[in-house]
Scaffold this active site. Structure first.
Site: not given
Ligand code: NAD
Ligand code: UDP
Length: 388
Positions: A184, A259
């Protein structure tokens, strides 16, 4: 009385724009759509394969913003309508991704295709049509900290120079290829490089966002309730699920990883500033997180247990946590980021943004939502379960 004109950070009036939001039906997308509908005049072409999390914004059509949001059920992997929507919009925001760690080592091909290959046409259409792009990357592109390679007892581990993550200075440090966890991070890094290169060589107007653990209501799913029973969501939903079922929270490899968590509503304000201040956001990579909300995963589990007990009025469990190995929990090929503290200099300087919500407060509002949304359904599911 006339509505006052909204102005950007430089005092210029903000013109309404059309945003093509890909992945609008996900966690971040749903909050961004909500904010844009409630507080701005912008229009959203919401693209996703699901719309459950934004249904409340789409129906009934009589909602005050009914004519400003349109849902397009499109899988961006194979749909020729995508380019038309990008052309129609002033700005494209790409959120679509496979972004749950449980998938990185078990479905590495889907992860790489989703985060790199599927994002390619979006970048290309924006570049070719002269459209602005806000691309969602991840803090995981930093991988491990430099400090994690120092001896355990080295005093340098306490020196921020060895762990604070800076957009324009920190290296990206991933594990070996057989640790497929990094599929990823590596795909996200390559798409960042491609976006950056389109900016440098072809003049693409871009902003890259690196979220640092944004959490809040509607994040992921509760297994067996609104997602697959065997599914493994991110930590907030895993721990919420354990708390709702009154089972111990599982600490992967002892819960020693650290985190920083930021409240989704704080983070969304940063994204709106990027949308409405292109001259300050274009060409930038932004960390978006809350460096003040750092905990180990073990401390997170303890705090969530306390907060959940307060909001549900259930007594805490006698054994609130258990340790599990990462191999047992995630399978072969898992690895972890040790520590994630965002440097906030760039976002502060360009957009004047700062997160506001403490970890306790954001957990309290989020777990109140989880309890209200899921506790009855979980009770029913547990009462139907056949004892083995
Ligand atoms: P999420 O999984 O809730 O949302 C992603 C959305 O994209 C989903 O609704 C999914 O259906 C849609 N999607 C995926 N593939 C698709 C496709 N081929 N066509 C159309 N739609 C598609 O995730 P999120 O937490 O909302 O994250 C959004 C973005 O932010 C992602 O790029 C993720 O990598 C990035 N991100 C989020 C976090 C976080 O803390 N939430 C952390 C790091 C990165
Ligand atoms: N983790 C955990 N128990 C759970 C789920 C996640 O200990 O049931 C830990 C995971 O190994 C990582 C951290 O929690 O160290 C955060 O995980 P998350 O899936 O939110 O995503 P990340 O921050 O690693 O992208």
């Amino acid at each position: 009385m006339a509505t006052p004109t909204r102005v950007d950070l430089d005092g210029n009036p903000i013109k309404p724009i059309i945003v093509c939001m890909i992945g609008a039906g996900g966690f971040i997308g749903s909050h961004l759509c909500e904010k844009l509908m409630a507080e701005t005049p912008h229009k959203v072409l919401a693209v996703d394969v699901y719309n459950d999390k934004i249904k409340h914004l789409l129906e009934p059509a009589s909602l005050p913003w009914g004519d400003r949001i349109q849902f397009h059920r499109i899988n961006i992997k194979h749909d020729s309508r995508l380019e038309g929507l990008i052309k129609m919009a002033d700005l494209t925001i790409n959120l679509a991704a496979i972004c749950t760690p449980a998938d990185y080592n078990t479905r590495p091909l889907d992860t790489i295709y989703s985060n790199f290959i599927d994002a390619l046409p979006v970048v290309k259409y924006c570049s070719e049509n002269g459209k602005r792009l806000i691309h969602f990357s991840t803090c995981e592109v930093y991988g491990k900290t430099i400090g994690s390679f120092l001896p355990k007892d080295s005093p340098l581990r306490q020196d921020p120079a060895y762990y604070v993550l800076k957009e324009d200075a920190s290296p990206c440090i991933f594990g070996p290829i057989e640790k497929q966890r990094w599929s990823y991070a590596c795909a996200k890094q390559l798409i960042e490089r491609l976006v950056y290169a389109e900016g440098a060589e072809n003049g693409l107007e871009f902003t890259i966002v690196r979220p640092f653990n944004w959490i809040g209501p509607r994040m992921d799913f509760i297994p067996g309730i609104d997602g697959p029973s065997e599914g493994v969501p991110r930590v907030l939903a895993c721990f919420s699920n354990n708390l709702l079922r009154r089972e111990p929270l599982k600490l992967v490899d002892g819960g020693q990883s650290q985190r920083t968590f930021v409240y989704i509503k704080d983070a969304i304000e940063a994204v709106v500033l990027m949308i409405e201040n292109p001259s300050r956001a274009n060409g930038q990579i932004f960390n978006v997180g809350n460096p003040n909300n750092e905990v180990t995963v073990r401390q997170l589990a303890e705090m969530m247990t306390q907060v959940y007990s307060k909001v549900s009025r259930d007594p805490p469990l006698e054994t609130p946590t258990i340790d599990v190995s990462s191999k047992e929990f995630y399978g072969e090929g898992y690895d972890d980021s040790d520590k994630r503290i965002p440097d906030m200099t760039i976002i502060n300087k360009q957009l004047g943004w700062n997160p506001k919500t403490s970890l306790w407060d954001l957990l309290e509002s989020t777990l109140t939502y989880q309890h209200r949304t899921y506790s009855q359904a979980v009770k029913q599911a547990l009462s139907k379960a056949v004892p083995s």
